[in-house]
Design an enzyme around this catalytic site. Structure first.
Site, mmCIF file in Angstrom:
data_model
loop_
_atom_site.group_PDB
_atom_site.id
_atom_site.type_symbol
_atom_site.label_atom_id
_atom_site.label_comp_id
_atom_site.label_asym_id
_atom_site.label_seq_id
_atom_site.Cartn_x
_atom_site.Cartn_y
_atom_site.Cartn_z
ATOM 1 N N ASP A 179 -5.297 -3.409 -3.383
ATOM 2 C CA ASP A 179 -4.428 -3.127 -2.242
ATOM 3 C C ASP A 179 -3.762 -4.385 -1.673
ATOM 4 O O ASP A 179 -4.437 -5.338 -1.283
ATOM 5 C CB ASP A 179 -5.288 -2.469 -1.158
ATOM 6 N N SER A 190 0.827 -1.198 0.000
ATOM 7 C CA SER A 190 0.000 0.000 0.000
ATOM 8 C C SER A 190 0.871 1.261 0.000
ATOM 9 O O SER A 190 1.665 1.446 -0.910
ATOM 10 C CB SER A 190 -0.965 -0.040 1.185
#
Length: 402
Positions: A261, A121
């Site tokens: 993600d 991320s």
């Protein structure tokens, strides 16, 4: 709204709440592609398993949940056993902590040339610059002190998201240059390795992208894939759109993989889960591992309101905190069992400033400066779960007495 977002450690939850509750001004530049289609070509699990990124060779990635594949990968990486590792977590705007820490570490003259760097991320957005070395510290400083919410996302997505990340895509295109890829490829040639984690949504599995190998390919296709992987690793499912990566199957068909993600499967990546949890799991070859958690993990008391926004925000905050604490606990047990030298840094009680909105520049600059000071002083990794809990309880008692 500000009462719900005044916290230090939960960038994903803050972004989600902002997306649900307020519009963000659009950044200057071309707007989002509202016309992107939703139909996808059919393909099988076998197609996906054998697919390779369009126009590039196979072997640029490996499954993040396969201990044997990960071990083979490390065995072919000379510096994985000769230099410390750096593991960077997710955390949205709190990536300013890692960015500052790395700069301070460089200033102290004690920052290692890490044998392996992994990023999830916001950690994935930092990892290539950290991997390329101290010469890229100023690029990280700019990214995490001069960025606003309008530079990251725009409210109003499409059928697959609440918001659109075309501003972040443009930011990545400006900062991830051929020069950066050349620097990453050079470090790959020295035997170091850079891994960025995404979650492939059709299989639900984590994917480890060998970004040094991607960079070493050179050319427009490699640059495009490098940028797409970074964007995908920060694509919060449902909030930000997934990134569609074109791939060729073994049967000569072209498909689109859907990546989101990397933090969906774990807040940071140390090793496959089966390696960490197995009673007889292999010890990582690293002489030491530095884990930087871009979150504050101590409890954050706020009176929740009886609204959907407040309940959802507080629940997500608790879930992210619990997931991260659990991952740290597992990593510590694994390290104790295998003799791994594991060091963990978090945004702890030494930093008390709060933010009123996601990607608030004043907050990010203060957090960057805090991380820089800790990195310069060599005190960033003075973290312990006992100290964390004790400090929280003492702070609560002092507040009650006042």
């Amino acid at each position: 709204m500000s009462g719900l977002t005044r916290r230090r450690g939960l960038g994903h939850a803050a972004v989600l709440m902002l997306c649900l509750g307020a519009a963000v001004p659009a950044a200057a530049g071309p707007g989002p592609d509202k016309g992107r289609g939703t139909a996808r070509a059919e393909f099988t699990a076998a197609d996906l398993a054998a697919a390779r990124p369009e126009g590039l060779p196979a072997g640029l990635r490996l499954p993040g949940d396969d201990p044997q594949a990960f071990r083979a990968y490390l065995d072919a990486a000379p510096m994985a056993s000769r230099a410390p590792w750096l593991v960077l977590s997710g955390g949205g705007e709190n990536g300013a902590f890692s960015a500052g820490l790395l700069k301070g570490w460089s200033e102290a003259g004690t920052r290692p040339d890490f044998g392996v760097v992994t990023g999830v991320s916001t950690g994935a957005l930092i990892a290539p610059f950290a991997f390329a070395g101290a010469a890229w510290d100023d690029a990280l400083r700019q990214a995490y002190t001069e960025t606003s919410a309008a530079d990251v996302f725009e409210f109003g997505g499409s059928t697959d998201s609440l918001a659109d990340t075309w501003p972040l895509r443009r930011q990545i295109e400006r900062t991830v240059t051929p020069a950066l890829l050349k620097a990453v490829a050079a470090e790959q040639g020295r035997g170091r390795r850079l891994l960025v984690v995404t979650t492939e949504l059709d299989s639900g599995r984590p994917v480890l992208w060998d970004m040094g190998a991607v960079a070493a390919q050179g050319g427009p296709s490699a640059l495009k894939l490098f940028r797409e992987v970074m964007l995908a690793s920060a694509a919060i499912p449902g909030v930000f759109p997934p990134v569609m990566i074109d791939a060729d199957t073994a049967r000569g068909r072209r498909i689109q993989e859907m990546h989101a993600d990397g933090g969906t499967t774990a807040p940071f990546f140390l090793a496959p889960g089966a390696t960490v949890t197995a009673a007889s799991g292999d010890r990582l070859p690293a002489p030491a591992v530095y884990v930087v958690v871009n979150n504050a993990l101590r409890p954050d008391f706020q009176v929740a309101q009886r609204t959907m926004l407040s309940v959802l925000g507080r629940s997500l905050s608790a879930a992210i905190r619990a997931q991260t604490l659990g991952a740290i606990a597992l990593a510590r047990v694994y390290a104790d069992r295998t003799g791994l030298d594991l060091k963990v840094a978090t945004i702890d009680q030494r930093f008390s400033q709060t933010s009123s909105a996601p990607f608030e520049q004043g907050y990010m600059r203060a957090l960057f400066a805090h991380g820089e000071a800790l990195g310069r002083d060599g005190t960033a990794f003075d973290w312990s779960p006992d100290g964390l809990v004790t400090s929280t309880v003492q702070a609560d008692r002092r507040a009650e007495m006042r």
